[in-house]
Design an enzyme around this catalytic site. Structure first.
Site, PDB file in Angstrom:
ATOM      1  N   VAL A  85       0.859  -1.187   0.000  1.00  0.00           N
ATOM      2  CA  VAL A  85       0.000   0.000   0.000  1.00  0.00           C
ATOM      3  C   VAL A  85       0.895   1.237   0.000  1.00  0.00           C
ATOM      4  CG1 VAL A  85      -1.730   1.316   1.307  1.00  0.00           C
ATOM      5  CG2 VAL A  85      -1.838  -1.182   1.278  1.00  0.00           C
ATOM      6  N   ALA A 130       4.545   4.115   2.793  1.00  0.00           N
ATOM      7  CA  ALA A 130       4.060   2.879   2.187  1.00  0.00           C
ATOM      8  C   ALA A 130       4.267   1.738   3.172  1.00  0.00           C
ATOM      9  CB  ALA A 130       4.812   2.594   0.891  1.00  0.00           C
ATOM     10  N   LYS A 131       3.651   0.626   2.930  1.00  0.00           N
ATOM     11  CA  LYS A 131       3.856  -0.549   3.780  1.00  0.00           C
ATOM     12  C   LYS A 131       3.423  -1.784   3.017  1.00  0.00           C
ATOM     13  CE  LYS A 131       5.001  -1.404   8.153  1.00  0.00           C
ATOM     14  NZ  LYS A 131       5.769  -0.549   9.088  1.00  0.00           N
ATOM     15  N   GLY A 132       4.034  -2.911   3.367  1.00  0.00           N
ATOM     16  CA  GLY A 132       3.660  -4.170   2.728  1.00  0.00           C
ATOM     17  C   GLY A 132       3.445  -5.236   3.767  1.00  0.00           C
TER      18      GLY A 132
END
Ligand code: GLU
Length: 441
Positions: A85, A130-132
Site C-alpha cells: 500500500v 508505504a507498507k507491505g
C-alpha cells in the site's frame, strides 16, 4: 470541419466528505485504519487553508493485493495473500517496511502505510509512506519456502517498487536476509544490481552500519529528550518493555547502558520481572541461544496481565498494534509511554493515559529511528559512499532530538498532545506538497 467543442465544462464539484468511500475503506472507525483516520481527524481543524485537501490523506494513493503461490517442500502448492500500500507520495517515493504475520490484514497495512507517511513527514525525510505485508506465519515455513515466498512476493509487487518509486524495508518478522532476497529478485528482474531498492540490507550488500539497532536507539533518544523536558533522571529510572524483538531488545540495551533499570520484559513467550533490574544483554544471549524465556535465571516469571500494572518511569510497547486499550490503559502507572511499536494505543486509551498525566511519545516520532537510518542507507547506496557507525549514530541522534524538540514546542504552543502536534505538522507538510504539485491532469 472543426466546430466548437461540444464538451460542457462543469464547475468543479465541491469535495463532499460524506461521498461514498471505496468499499475497502469501510467500516471507518474500526481497526487500525479507523484509528489512523481519527488521528487525521484530530489534526484537521489546525490545517487552515490546506484543509480542503485533507480527503487525500483519508484514502491510500495506491493499493496492490497480490496472490503468492509457492511450491512447498512436500510438493504441494500453497497460496498466500500479500499487499503493498502506498498511502501518500506527495513528498517523495513511498517508504516503509514489509511484515510477515499470520494476522496481517489490508486495513492494518493501510494504517501502517499512513503512519509511515506521517512519520517521514514529521522527521522531514524526503519520502512518502508505504507498507507491505504477507498473511503468513513464517515459523511454519522452511528456509527454502521462506525464500520462495519472499521472491515471489517481490516479483508480484515489482511493478510498483523501485529506488525512486517505493523502497521496502524490514518490519515484524522480516530481516536482513529477507531484504537481500528482495534486492536480488528486483535486480534480476531489471538486469542491474539495484541496492537502493530496499533498506535494512546486510552490510555486504549496501546495508548501513547502525541500521539494525536504529529503531530501538531512536526510542531511547526520544525517551532521553522527553526525560529532559520533564526533569526525569535516566539513572535508576525503571523501564518496562513489551516485545523483545529487534526494537524492544535494542531500546532495552540503550536504557541499560544509560544506567536505567529494565525491570520487566514481556515477549510472546511470557513476562519476566526483576525489581532490581534485568541484565538485558544476558537475556538477549539467552534468547539467542534458543533457550526458553521462562528459564532465564535473572528474573522471575509473572502473569502476562500483570505487566501493565508494574510501576515504572518508562513503558515501551514494542510489539504489535492495539495493545493498550480501554481494558488496561487505566491500570498503567508510568511517567512516559514510548511507542516503539506502530499503533500500540487505541484512541480511547490514548485519552485515558493523557488524562492520567502520562506523557505519550507517539509512534510517529518514537520509532522513527529505523526509517531515519533507512534514509541514510538509501543515500549511501545512491552515492556509493559509506559512513562509519559513529557518523550514522551521531546524525540519527541529532535528527531525532531536533524533531522531538520541535514537536514539544509545537505541542506546547497549540496546547495539544504530542500526537496531535505530530499529525498536524505532518499533514501540513504533505498537503503543502500536494497543493504545490497541483492535481493532474
Ligand atoms: N518498519 C520500520 C517502521 O515501521 C522501518 C521502515 C523503513 O525503514 O522503511 O518504521
Amino acid at each position: 470541419m472543426r466546430g466548437r467543442s461540444t464538451i460542457t465544462f462543469l464547475k468543479a464539484p465541491k469535495m463532499n466528505p460524506s461521498h461514498a468511500l471505496p468499499s475497502y475503506l469501510e467500516p471507518a472507525g474500526v481497526g487500525p485504519w479507523g484509528v489512523f483516520l481519527q488521528q487525521v481527524e484530530r489534526a484537521t481543524s489546525s490545517l487552515g487553508e490546506l484543509a480542503y485537501l485533507v480527503e487525500t490523506l483519508k484514502r491510500p494513493k495506491r493499493i496492490l493485493i497480490v496472490d503468492i503461490p509457492i511450491k512447498l517442500d512436500d510438493g504441494s502448492v500453497a497460496h498466500f495473500e500479500g499487499y503493498r500500500v502506498q498511502h501518500n507520495t506527495s513528498r517523495g517515493p513511498g517508504k516503509g517496511g514489509v511484515r510477515f504475520h499470520q494476522d496481517v490484514t489490508l486495513s492494518e497495512v493501510m494504517a501502517l502505510a499512513g503512519w509511515m507517511s506521517v512519520k517521514n513527514a514529521v522527521i522531514g525525510l524526503p519520502f512518502g509512506g508505504a507498507k507491505g505485508g504477507v498473511r503468513v506465519d513464517p515459523r511454519n515455513l522452511s528456509r527454502r519456502e521462506l525464500e520462495h515466498l519472499t521472491r515471489r512476493y517481490t516479483s508480484e509487487i515489482g511493478i510498483v517498487i523501485g529506488p525512486d518509486k517505493d523502497i521496502p524495508a524490514p518490519d515484524v518478522n522480516t530481516n536482513e536476509q529477507i531484504m537481500a532476497w528482495m534486492m536480488d529478485t528486483y535486480s534480476v528482474m531489471h538486469g542491474a544490481t539495484s541496492t537502493a531498492v530496499v533498506t535494512g540490507k546486510p552490510l555486504a550488500l549496501g546495508g548501513s552500519r547502525g541500521r539494525r539497532d536504529a529503531t530501538g536507539r531512536g526510542v531511547f533518544v526520544c525517551g532521553r529528550a522527553a526525560a529532559a523536558r520533564i526533569g526525569l533522571s535516566l539513572e535508576g529510572a525503571r523501564v518496562c518493555v513489551q516485545g523483545f524483538g529487534n526494537v524492544g531488545n535494542a531500546a532495552a540495551r540503550c536504557f541499560h547502558d544509560a544506567k536505567a533499570k529494565v525491570i520487566a520484559i514481556q515477549s510472546v513467550e511470557g513476562t519476566v520481572h526483576n525489581p532490581a533490574g534485568i541484565d538485558v544483554y544476558k537475556l538477549g544471549a539467552h534468547q539467542q541461544a534458543g533457550r526458553p524465556f521462562a528459564e532465564f535465571a535473572g528474573a522471575s516469571v509473572v502473569p502476562n496481565e500483570s505487566f501493565w500494572e508494574i510501576e515504572s518511569e518508562f513503558l515501551i510497547p514494542a510489539a504489535l498494534e492495539q495493545q493498550i486499550t480501554v481494558a488496561n490503559a487505566g491500570k498503567i502507572r508510568t511517567r512516559v509511554l514510548l511507542e516503539g511499536a506502530n499503533g500500540p494505543t487505541t484512541i480511547e486509551a490514548d485519552d485515558i493515559l493523557t488524562a492520567n498525566g502520562i506523557l505519550v511519545v507517539p509512534d510517529v516520532i518514537a520509532n522513527a529511528g529505523g526509517v531515519t537510518v533507512s534514509y541514510f542507507e538509501w543515500v549511501q547506496d545512491l552515492s556509493s559512499y559509506f559512513w562509519t557507525e559513529e557518523e550514522v549514530n551521531g546524525r540519527l541522534d541529532k535528527i531525532m532530538s531536533d524533531a522531538f524538540n520541535a514537536l514539544w514546542e509545537a505541542a506546547g504552543e497549540a496546547k495539544v498532545t504530542l500526537r496531535t502536534a505530530a499529525f498536524t505538522l505532518a499533514c501540513r507538510r504533505m498537503l503543502e506538497a500536494r497543493h504545490l504539485r497541483g492535481l493532474y491532469p
